[in-house]
Design a protein around this motif. Structure first.
Motif, PDB file in Angstrom:
ATOM      1  N   THR A   1     -14.546  -2.548   4.181  1.00  0.00           N
ATOM      2  CA  THR A   1     -13.709  -1.869   4.937  1.00  0.00           C
ATOM      3  C   THR A   1     -12.331  -1.685   4.249  1.00  0.00           C
ATOM      4  O   THR A   1     -12.036  -2.313   3.516  1.00  0.00           O
ATOM      5  N   ARG A   2     -11.972  -0.479   4.450  1.00  0.00           N
ATOM      6  CA  ARG A   2     -10.820   0.493   3.874  1.00  0.00           C
ATOM      7  C   ARG A   2      -9.881   0.657   5.148  1.00  0.00           C
ATOM      8  O   ARG A   2     -10.453   1.069   6.135  1.00  0.00           O
ATOM      9  N   VAL A   3      -8.707   0.882   4.777  1.00  0.00           N
ATOM     10  CA  VAL A   3      -7.640   1.099   5.545  1.00  0.00           C
ATOM     11  C   VAL A   3      -6.634   1.824   4.763  1.00  0.00           C
ATOM     12  O   VAL A   3      -6.350   1.916   3.794  1.00  0.00           O
ATOM     13  N   SER A   4      -6.132   2.832   5.733  1.00  0.00           N
ATOM     14  CA  SER A   4      -4.971   3.613   5.351  1.00  0.00           C
ATOM     15  C   SER A   4      -3.867   3.765   6.476  1.00  0.00           C
ATOM     16  O   SER A   4      -4.256   3.388   7.645  1.00  0.00           O
ATOM     17  N   PHE A   5      -2.329   3.716   6.173  1.00  0.00           N
ATOM     18  CA  PHE A   5      -1.423   3.765   7.114  1.00  0.00           C
ATOM     19  C   PHE A   5      -0.568   5.045   6.921  1.00  0.00           C
ATOM     20  O   PHE A   5      -0.449   5.662   5.856  1.00  0.00           O
ATOM     21  N   SER A   6      -0.398   5.530   7.958  1.00  0.00           N
ATOM     22  CA  SER A   6       0.401   7.065   8.045  1.00  0.00           C
ATOM     23  C   SER A   6       1.941   6.912   7.885  1.00  0.00           C
ATOM     24  O   SER A   6       2.341   8.030   7.555  1.00  0.00           O
ATOM     25  N   GLN A   7       2.527   5.793   8.022  1.00  0.00           N
ATOM     26  CA  GLN A   7       4.063   5.682   7.863  1.00  0.00           C
ATOM     27  C   GLN A   7       4.256   4.486   7.085  1.00  0.00           C
ATOM     28  O   GLN A   7       3.590   3.560   7.089  1.00  0.00           O
TER      29      GLN A   7
ATOM     30  N   ALA B   1       0.860  -1.167   0.110  1.00  0.00           N
ATOM     31  CA  ALA B   1      -0.017  -0.202   0.036  1.00  0.00           C
ATOM     32  C   ALA B   1       0.828   1.083  -0.029  1.00  0.00           C
ATOM     33  O   ALA B   1       2.012   1.282   0.463  1.00  0.00           O
ATOM     34  N   ASP B   2       0.265   2.325  -0.237  1.00  0.00           N
ATOM     35  CA  ASP B   2       0.900   3.720  -0.156  1.00  0.00           C
ATOM     36  C   ASP B   2       0.505   4.297   1.045  1.00  0.00           C
ATOM     37  O   ASP B   2      -0.897   4.192   1.423  1.00  0.00           O
ATOM     38  N   ARG B   3       1.374   5.053   1.466  1.00  0.00           N
ATOM     39  CA  ARG B   3       1.252   6.018   2.660  1.00  0.00           C
ATOM     40  C   ARG B   3      -0.361   6.829   2.347  1.00  0.00           C
ATOM     41  O   ARG B   3      -0.191   7.769   1.240  1.00  0.00           O
ATOM     42  N   ASN B   4      -1.018   6.822   3.475  1.00  0.00           N
ATOM     43  CA  ASN B   4      -1.994   7.940   3.380  1.00  0.00           C
ATOM     44  C   ASN B   4      -3.082   7.539   2.441  1.00  0.00           C
ATOM     45  O   ASN B   4      -3.823   8.619   1.933  1.00  0.00           O
ATOM     46  N   VAL B   5      -3.113   6.510   1.768  1.00  0.00           N
ATOM     47  CA  VAL B   5      -4.074   6.212   0.648  1.00  0.00           C
ATOM     48  C   VAL B   5      -4.938   5.018   0.980  1.00  0.00           C
ATOM     49  O   VAL B   5      -4.304   4.031   1.468  1.00  0.00           O
ATOM     50  N   PHE B   6      -6.250   5.218   1.069  1.00  0.00           N
ATOM     51  CA  PHE B   6      -7.100   4.059   1.449  1.00  0.00           C
ATOM     52  C   PHE B   6      -7.326   3.097   0.676  1.00  0.00           C
ATOM     53  O   PHE B   6      -7.309   3.251  -0.564  1.00  0.00           O
TER      54      PHE B   6
ATOM     55  N   PHE C   1      -9.222   3.141   9.838  1.00  0.00           N
ATOM     56  CA  PHE C   1     -10.094   2.149   9.052  1.00  0.00           C
ATOM     57  C   PHE C   1     -11.418   2.875   8.881  1.00  0.00           C
ATOM     58  O   PHE C   1     -11.941   3.863   9.354  1.00  0.00           O
ATOM     59  N   GLN C   2     -12.068   2.766   7.729  1.00  0.00           N
ATOM     60  CA  GLN C   2     -13.148   3.190   7.146  1.00  0.00           C
ATOM     61  C   GLN C   2     -14.285   2.068   7.155  1.00  0.00           C
ATOM     62  O   GLN C   2     -13.974   1.031   6.653  1.00  0.00           O
TER      63      GLN C   2
END
Length: 402
Positions: A370-376, A324-329, A362-363
């Protein structure tokens, strides 16, 4: 012609039926030629007086989840079926979920296919109506009602009126219920253009009461074909209220009907072919997607889910190793998960490990979209558990490299 239209046409010497309320379908009037647009109901809760005062159930917004969804679907669809039947008789045989539970699909054009409908003489704009074992489609009606006519067009073809019942027994293959309440209707030359149902349904077997609160059972014209558009609020005594919105109307030539049943979450129930429906739970109507669980409607209609022995669900994640890319759900795809009992599933995601200081968002956690994003950047471990309303699945771990 077997509806309120024909009821009024006979008003010179007597009236005919509100089930009786609609006619043979087709033409007429000033109805719009465009397809109906789904509108989220904004009906306020009725005051605790009048008929609503007889409703002793919960009055809060219903919790719609994997535990309650099928029960709520059962009571909502049976209440809507009943409302449609009271308004349109058998004129919309393809637009009711109940049709999959019976071989009766073609309207007969009769006041009653068996039994009797007795309509008294119209006096002071009022007529008495009596159903005696009156069979219409999958339903049998017994009881007395009163039709009050508030206005009639100069040619006698259109009118507005109210049909009221103190006690009407409605019996079919999946329920015996008593209805008391009113149907306010505006009737055109060929069919019932709009109707508002207010009523209390009491189910004999369960004792559950359902309050139908200003539910619109409307028809409109799309490409010269009448379509059915039910919308409104329904209270279910063990759960509270839900708002029902029509996502896809049913019609004479296009039978599929799709509804959004919105409480704390939104339950989508969509009629498919050959007696099947697809169902899905979503965080809200704006996040709803095509439901993926396909089951026979008889599973809900006959409450088969109450009798089944329960087996734990199986989680199937599309991939257990993701990038995944950072800050992308990104979507956490559990749509291929299964449950041998055909239970609706919810999915709870949690974080097992993450880089120090990282934030995981999480959204729609709890749903299969469900969707997820990561800050780092870094390596993350997530876990998902499915719940069928009774038992949990074994957990599945998903590795994500960001």
């Amino acid at each position: 012609m077997n509806s309120l239209v024909s009821l009024i046409k006979h008003s010179a010497v007597g009236i005919v039926t509100l089930s009786v309320l609609s006619a043979c379908g087709g033409g007429g009037g000033d109805s719009s030629s465009s397809s109906p647009t789904p509108v989220t109901p904004t009906n306020p809760a009725p005051p605790p007086s009048g008929l609503f005062s007889k409703y002793g159930g919960l009055k809060n917004e219903a919790v719609v989840d994997s535990t309650s969804a099928y029960d709520i679907a059962y009571y909502v669809t049976s209440a809507l079926d009943t409302s449609v039947m009271l308004v349109h008789a058998d004129e919309f045989p393809y637009a009711r979920f109940d049709r999959v539970l019976t071989d009766h699909e073609q309207p007969s054009g009769l006041d009653c296919e068996s039994g009797e409908l007795i309509v008294g003489e119209l006096k002071n704009d009022t007529s008495e109506v009596e159903y005696i074992n009156c069979a219409l489609g999958p339903y049998t009606f017994n009881g007395n009602g009163t039709l009050s006519v508030s206005s009639v067009s100069s040619n006698g073809e259109s009118f507005e009126g109210t049909l009221s019942f103190d006690s009407l027994t409605i019996d079919n293959s999946r329920m015996v219920a008593n209805f008391e309440g009113t149907i306010e209707a505006s009737v055109g030359e060929q069919y019932t253009e709009s109707a508002i149902v207010n009523g209390l349904l009491t189910y004999a077997s369960s004792g559950v009461t359902v309050f139908i609160d200003d539910v619109d059972i409307d028809t409109t014209i799309s490409e010269n074909n009448p379509v059915l558009v039910p919308d409104g609020r329904i209270y279910i005594s063990p759960y509270g209220y839900v708002d029902v919105t029509t996502l896809r109307p049913g019609s004479f030539t296009s039978p599929s009907l799709a509804l959004a049943i919105a409480g704390s979450s939104t339950l989508i129930i969509k009629e498919k072919e050959e007696g099947l429906v697809s169902v899905g739970l979503f965080s809200d109507i704006n996040n709803a997607e095509e439901p993926t669980l396909v089951i026979p409607f008889s599973f809900i209609g006959n409450q088969d889910y109450l009798d089944a022995e329960n087996t734990a669900p199986l989680v199937n994640v599309a991939s257990t190793s993701l990038e995944a890319d950072r800050n992308v759900f990104m979507l956490l795809d559990t749509s291929e998960s299964s449950d041998i009992d055909d239970d609706l599933l919810t999915f709870q995601w949690s974080v097992l490990s993450a880089p120090e200081g990282a934030n995981v968002s999480f959204q729609n956690n709890g749903f299969n979209n469900t969707r997820v994003s990561f800050s780092q950047s870094g390596q993350y471990q997530l876990q998902v558990i499915a719940f069928d309303g009774k038992v949990e699945s074994d957990p599945v771990t998903v590795s994500v490299y960001v």
